[in-house]
Design a protein around this motif. Structure first.
Motif, PDB file in Angstrom:
ATOM      1  N   GLY A   1     -12.088  51.527 -25.748  1.00  0.00           N
ATOM      2  CA  GLY A   1     -12.572  50.461 -25.512  1.00  0.00           C
ATOM      3  C   GLY A   1     -11.605  49.345 -26.236  1.00  0.00           C
ATOM      4  N   LEU A   2     -10.993  49.654 -27.495  1.00  0.00           N
ATOM      5  CA  LEU A   2     -10.229  48.854 -28.019  1.00  0.00           C
ATOM      6  C   LEU A   2      -8.754  49.192 -28.142  1.00  0.00           C
ATOM      7  CD1 LEU A   2     -12.568  48.054 -31.333  1.00  0.00           C
ATOM      8  CD2 LEU A   2     -11.711  46.408 -29.545  1.00  0.00           C
ATOM      9  N   PRO A   3      -7.657  48.279 -28.064  1.00  0.00           N
ATOM     10  CA  PRO A   3      -6.349  48.589 -28.058  1.00  0.00           C
ATOM     11  C   PRO A   3      -5.861  49.716 -29.169  1.00  0.00           C
ATOM     12  CG  PRO A   3      -6.531  46.450 -27.655  1.00  0.00           C
ATOM     13  CD  PRO A   3      -7.936  46.798 -28.251  1.00  0.00           C
TER      14      PRO A   3
ATOM     15  N   ALA B   1      -1.308  56.396 -20.342  1.00  0.00           N
ATOM     16  CA  ALA B   1      -1.214  55.533 -21.434  1.00  0.00           C
ATOM     17  C   ALA B   1      -2.242  54.458 -21.297  1.00  0.00           C
ATOM     18  CB  ALA B   1       0.116  54.942 -21.622  1.00  0.00           C
ATOM     19  N   MET B   2      -3.023  54.120 -22.126  1.00  0.00           N
ATOM     20  CA  MET B   2      -4.152  53.205 -22.051  1.00  0.00           C
ATOM     21  C   MET B   2      -3.707  52.060 -22.929  1.00  0.00           C
ATOM     22  SD  MET B   2      -7.175  56.204 -21.604  1.00  0.00           S
ATOM     23  CE  MET B   2      -6.303  57.091 -22.758  1.00  0.00           C
ATOM     24  N   LEU B   3      -4.006  50.517 -22.314  1.00  0.00           N
ATOM     25  CA  LEU B   3      -4.002  49.382 -23.123  1.00  0.00           C
ATOM     26  C   LEU B   3      -5.544  48.443 -22.628  1.00  0.00           C
ATOM     27  CD1 LEU B   3      -2.830  47.767 -25.332  1.00  0.00           C
ATOM     28  CD2 LEU B   3      -1.392  46.727 -23.581  1.00  0.00           C
ATOM     29  N   PRO B   4      -6.649  48.532 -23.405  1.00  0.00           N
ATOM     30  CA  PRO B   4      -7.396  47.744 -23.033  1.00  0.00           C
ATOM     31  C   PRO B   4      -7.254  46.465 -23.256  1.00  0.00           C
ATOM     32  CG  PRO B   4      -8.335  49.561 -24.432  1.00  0.00           C
ATOM     33  CD  PRO B   4      -6.968  49.757 -24.179  1.00  0.00           C
ATOM     34  N   TYR B   5      -8.222  45.399 -22.774  1.00  0.00           N
ATOM     35  CA  TYR B   5      -7.805  44.039 -22.891  1.00  0.00           C
ATOM     36  C   TYR B   5      -7.299  43.728 -24.269  1.00  0.00           C
ATOM     37  CZ  TYR B   5      -8.831  38.939 -22.958  1.00  0.00           C
ATOM     38  OH  TYR B   5      -8.482  37.773 -22.951  1.00  0.00           O
ATOM     39  N   PRO B   6      -5.914  43.336 -24.478  1.00  0.00           N
ATOM     40  CA  PRO B   6      -5.443  43.150 -25.560  1.00  0.00           C
ATOM     41  C   PRO B   6      -5.312  41.520 -26.251  1.00  0.00           C
ATOM     42  CG  PRO B   6      -3.553  43.317 -24.028  1.00  0.00           C
ATOM     43  CD  PRO B   6      -4.967  43.285 -23.310  1.00  0.00           C
ATOM     44  N   SER B   7      -6.488  41.052 -26.421  1.00  0.00           N
ATOM     45  CA  SER B   7      -6.557  39.781 -26.868  1.00  0.00           C
ATOM     46  C   SER B   7      -6.176  39.767 -28.494  1.00  0.00           C
ATOM     47  CB  SER B   7      -7.907  39.152 -27.039  1.00  0.00           C
ATOM     48  OG  SER B   7      -8.948  39.926 -27.574  1.00  0.00           O
ATOM     49  N   GLU B   8      -5.836  38.686 -29.208  1.00  0.00           N
ATOM     50  CA  GLU B   8      -5.457  38.846 -30.660  1.00  0.00           C
ATOM     51  C   GLU B   8      -6.582  39.119 -31.191  1.00  0.00           C
ATOM     52  OE1 GLU B   8      -4.258  34.689 -31.432  1.00  0.00           O
ATOM     53  OE2 GLU B   8      -2.365  35.461 -31.761  1.00  0.00           O
ATOM     54  N   SER B   9      -8.024  38.736 -31.010  1.00  0.00           N
ATOM     55  CA  SER B   9      -9.314  39.513 -31.905  1.00  0.00           C
ATOM     56  C   SER B   9      -9.207  40.980 -31.747  1.00  0.00           C
ATOM     57  CB  SER B   9     -10.273  38.666 -31.445  1.00  0.00           C
ATOM     58  OG  SER B   9     -10.521  38.846 -29.865  1.00  0.00           O
ATOM     59  N   ARG B  10      -9.132  41.441 -30.285  1.00  0.00           N
ATOM     60  CA  ARG B  10      -9.494  42.983 -30.349  1.00  0.00           C
ATOM     61  C   ARG B  10      -8.200  43.735 -30.924  1.00  0.00           C
ATOM     62  NH1 ARG B  10     -12.690  43.709 -24.669  1.00  0.00           N
ATOM     63  NH2 ARG B  10     -13.986  42.074 -24.971  1.00  0.00           N
ATOM     64  N   LEU B  11      -7.052  43.301 -30.820  1.00  0.00           N
ATOM     65  CA  LEU B  11      -5.814  43.739 -31.562  1.00  0.00           C
ATOM     66  C   LEU B  11      -5.976  43.601 -33.202  1.00  0.00           C
ATOM     67  CD1 LEU B  11      -3.039  42.409 -29.453  1.00  0.00           C
ATOM     68  CD2 LEU B  11      -3.571  44.806 -29.722  1.00  0.00           C
ATOM     69  N   ASN B  12      -6.783  42.763 -33.598  1.00  0.00           N
ATOM     70  CA  ASN B  12      -7.006  42.452 -34.845  1.00  0.00           C
ATOM     71  C   ASN B  12      -5.605  41.756 -35.331  1.00  0.00           C
ATOM     72  OD1 ASN B  12      -8.404  41.838 -37.386  1.00  0.00           O
ATOM     73  ND2 ASN B  12      -8.284  43.644 -38.081  1.00  0.00           N
ATOM     74  N   GLU B  13      -4.967  41.132 -34.792  1.00  0.00           N
ATOM     75  CA  GLU B  13      -3.521  40.620 -35.465  1.00  0.00           C
ATOM     76  C   GLU B  13      -3.301  39.086 -34.960  1.00  0.00           C
ATOM     77  OE1 GLU B  13      -0.456  42.665 -33.560  1.00  0.00           O
ATOM     78  OE2 GLU B  13      -1.290  44.699 -33.654  1.00  0.00           O
ATOM     79  N   VAL B  14      -2.792  38.303 -35.922  1.00  0.00           N
ATOM     80  CA  VAL B  14      -2.269  37.077 -35.533  1.00  0.00           C
ATOM     81  C   VAL B  14      -0.617  37.100 -35.014  1.00  0.00           C
ATOM     82  CG1 VAL B  14      -1.691  34.537 -36.299  1.00  0.00           C
ATOM     83  CG2 VAL B  14      -3.805  35.980 -37.183  1.00  0.00           C
ATOM     84  N   LEU B  15      -0.463  37.055 -33.679  1.00  0.00           N
ATOM     85  CA  LEU B  15       0.777  37.174 -33.038  1.00  0.00           C
ATOM     86  C   LEU B  15       1.954  36.220 -33.503  1.00  0.00           C
ATOM     87  CD1 LEU B  15      -0.265  38.683 -29.856  1.00  0.00           C
ATOM     88  CD2 LEU B  15       0.197  39.757 -31.769  1.00  0.00           C
ATOM     89  N   SER B  16       1.458  35.103 -33.694  1.00  0.00           N
ATOM     90  CA  SER B  16       2.305  33.777 -34.081  1.00  0.00           C
ATOM     91  C   SER B  16       1.522  32.833 -34.900  1.00  0.00           C
ATOM     92  CB  SER B  16       3.015  33.343 -33.018  1.00  0.00           C
ATOM     93  OG  SER B  16       3.876  32.033 -33.289  1.00  0.00           O
TER      94      SER B  16
ATOM     95  N   GLU C   1     -12.211  34.805 -11.491  1.00  0.00           N
ATOM     96  CA  GLU C   1     -11.847  35.194 -12.974  1.00  0.00           C
ATOM     97  C   GLU C   1     -12.004  34.220 -14.199  1.00  0.00           C
ATOM     98  OE1 GLU C   1      -8.273  35.170 -11.025  1.00  0.00           O
ATOM     99  OE2 GLU C   1      -8.767  37.105  -9.743  1.00  0.00           O
ATOM    100  N   ARG C   2     -13.500  34.535 -14.708  1.00  0.00           N
ATOM    101  CA  ARG C   2     -13.565  33.526 -15.514  1.00  0.00           C
ATOM    102  C   ARG C   2     -13.206  34.019 -16.900  1.00  0.00           C
ATOM    103  NH1 ARG C   2     -18.257  35.205 -13.729  1.00  0.00           N
ATOM    104  NH2 ARG C   2     -19.121  35.866 -15.963  1.00  0.00           N
ATOM    105  N   PRO C   3     -12.460  33.060 -17.574  1.00  0.00           N
ATOM    106  CA  PRO C   3     -11.720  33.760 -18.913  1.00  0.00           C
ATOM    107  C   PRO C   3     -12.842  33.985 -20.123  1.00  0.00           C
ATOM    108  CG  PRO C   3     -11.339  31.456 -18.549  1.00  0.00           C
ATOM    109  CD  PRO C   3     -12.001  31.870 -17.519  1.00  0.00           C
ATOM    110  N   ILE C   4     -13.069  35.015 -20.608  1.00  0.00           N
ATOM    111  CA  ILE C   4     -13.990  35.128 -21.639  1.00  0.00           C
ATOM    112  C   ILE C   4     -13.335  35.916 -22.811  1.00  0.00           C
ATOM    113  CG2 ILE C   4     -16.122  36.405 -22.676  1.00  0.00           C
ATOM    114  CD1 ILE C   4     -17.302  36.168 -19.781  1.00  0.00           C
ATOM    115  N   GLN C   5     -12.935  35.224 -23.961  1.00  0.00           N
ATOM    116  CA  GLN C   5     -12.250  35.835 -24.801  1.00  0.00           C
ATOM    117  C   GLN C   5     -12.282  35.225 -26.302  1.00  0.00           C
ATOM    118  OE1 GLN C   5      -8.626  34.833 -22.717  1.00  0.00           O
ATOM    119  NE2 GLN C   5      -7.910  33.626 -24.320  1.00  0.00           N
ATOM    120  N   LEU C   6     -11.897  35.748 -27.377  1.00  0.00           N
ATOM    121  CA  LEU C   6     -11.730  35.365 -28.560  1.00  0.00           C
ATOM    122  C   LEU C   6     -10.286  35.505 -29.032  1.00  0.00           C
ATOM    123  CD1 LEU C   6     -15.363  36.672 -30.190  1.00  0.00           C
ATOM    124  CD2 LEU C   6     -14.725  34.394 -29.576  1.00  0.00           C
ATOM    125  N   GLY C   7      -9.801  34.175 -29.281  1.00  0.00           N
ATOM    126  CA  GLY C   7      -8.294  34.702 -29.691  1.00  0.00           C
ATOM    127  C   GLY C   7      -7.458  34.317 -28.409  1.00  0.00           C
ATOM    128  N   SER C   8      -6.231  33.989 -28.445  1.00  0.00           N
ATOM    129  CA  SER C   8      -5.219  33.907 -27.576  1.00  0.00           C
ATOM    130  C   SER C   8      -4.878  34.945 -26.945  1.00  0.00           C
ATOM    131  CB  SER C   8      -3.992  33.146 -27.949  1.00  0.00           C
ATOM    132  OG  SER C   8      -2.990  32.961 -26.945  1.00  0.00           O
TER     133      SER C   8
END
Length: 422
Positions: free
Chosen positions: A107-109, A150-165, A215-222
């Protein structure tokens, strides 16, 4: 090893309020038949299993039934990752039970996967021999060599729990996001070995991919686009989800594909062929791929009845597009009566939209607008888009200077003269 790549099932999704669950159930039947017929060893589901983070019970039931049938009692490996529409925790809720049947739910990256504990090799069942952060080694009956995925689920900033910039600049954000995805894939890919079939699966938007309106965008974070260079070059095949049009990723170092959604989810997908991808792989060799086309979903078609209701009735009587969802645009000289709309829907239940067009009225409007000054047209356009707000003169002047500097000067001169007179 024979691998089947699918994604973007969007179980539970509707079309203008109409249920698609029967079509989705037929797709699952078709998918299971393909897997059996093609003697598939591993199924990769690249995200967006569900259409919402809180799917209806019937959609969850359909998913678990699909997993059960695809895994064949633990003899076939199944890997499913979370897409942007999925709730990662909900998708993986059944993981302790699923892993005993050769099913990996991720589920999470940054989740750490564990090896199988209760299933031992040589029992005619899939075994997760080793695993860790973002990868798993799968031993599959009838396959001499393991698969490392190698698995990378949807990697939004919120799911990575990171602020990338800290920057708000779109280009900097995109670069940092792409760099981070590349780092993650590079880390996961360190587990690849020459004596294994090395695969990657993710749910993201690689720059240059062809989108559709469904493709409707549904996300929290960039979560912007990713450069093609971020894809793992050590993999033999990269299975992607997110884009609903089946397509290969141009410029990728290794075969990298979107399988697309199994059925059309918006009228922007009219004419798309729906498919899954069959991959045949051996350690250390280039893979071969084959697109297998699907028939489970009803096609989405657009009717343009320029000859009016009589033409629509003729198409209905002759059975045109009998098994399709229809978006209708009909040319009229007067408004449709409620009973006329009811009759059309009664005769063709999958008639979704009915849009009347009045050519004479449109022509009159176009002609009248063509006589208006360009600054007046711009003001009307601005008011239409802002709910009636009047644009500031600086904005009007800027617009005029962009399209015709002389026109802006003339307009400003007139306004100055009017101001002096006042």
């Amino acid at each position: 090893m024979r691998i089947l790549h699918t994604s973007d099932w969007h179980l539970g999704r509707m079309l203008e309020g109409r249920s698609r669950i029967n079509e989705q159930a037929r797709f699952i039947d078709e998918l299971c038949a393909i897997v059996e017929e093609e003697e598939v060893d591993l199924v990769l589901i690249a995200g967006d299993v569900f259409d919402t983070v809180n799917p209806p019970a019937i959609a969850e039931e359909l998913f678990y039934d699909a997993l059960n049938r695809l895994s064949a009692g633990g003899e076939r490996a199944v890997v499913a990752i979370a897409g942007n529409h999925d709730n990662p925790e909900r998708l993986c809720a059944a993981s302790p039970l699923a892993v005993r049947h050769g099913i990996t739910l991720y589920g999470l990256p940054k989740e750490i996967l564990e090896p199988s504990l209760l299933v031992q090799p040589n029992q005619r069942r899939v075994v997760r021999g080793a695993a860790g952060l973002g990868w798993a080694e799968l031993h599959i009956p009838n396959c001499a060599d393991p698969a490392i995925v190698a698995m990378l689920p949807y990697p939004s900033e919120s799911r990575l729990n990171e602020v990338l910039s800290q920057s708000l600049d779109e280009e900097i954000l995109r670069q940092e996001y792409s760099r981070r995805v590349q780092e993650l894939f590079s880390s996961f890919s360190k587990q690849f070995r020459p004596d294994a079939v090395n695969l990657a699966v993710s749910h993201l938007f690689v720059r240059g991919g062809l989108e559709s309106e469904s493709e409707r965008p549904i996300q929290l974070g960039s979560a912007p686009t990713v450069e093609v260079e971020a894809m793992p070059s050590g993999a033999q095949y990269v299975a992607l989800g997110h884009l609903h049009r089946a397509q290969a990723v141009k410029g990728a170092a290794v075969p990298t594909r979107y399988s697309g959604s199994p059925i059309a989810y918006s009228f922007s997908e009219t004419g798309y062929a729906k498919s899954v991808i069959l991959v045949e792989a051996f350690p250390g060799q280039a893979v071969s791929t084959r697109e297998i086309f699907l028939n489970a979903g009803y096609p989405l078609v657009k009717w343009q009845a320029k000859e009016g209701l009589a033409q629509v009735q003729h198409w209905i009587d002759e059975g045109k597009d009998l098994h399709a969802w229809i978006d209708l645009e009909v040319s009229l000289t007067k408004a449709l009566l409620p009973q006329e709309i009811h009759l059309l829907r009664q005769q063709r239940e999958r008639l979704i939209n009915i849009r009347p067009v009045f050519p004479e009225t449109e022509q009159i409007i176009a002609e009248s607008r063509s006589k208006l000054p360009i600054d007046v047209l711009f003001r009307k356009f601005y008011q239409d888009k802002t709910g009636g707000a009047e644009p500031e003169q600086e904005l009007v002047s800027l617009f005029l200077s962009l399209i015709d500097p002389d026109k802006d000067s003339e307009c400003q001169t007139v306004q100055d003269e009017e101001a002096e007179t006042a």
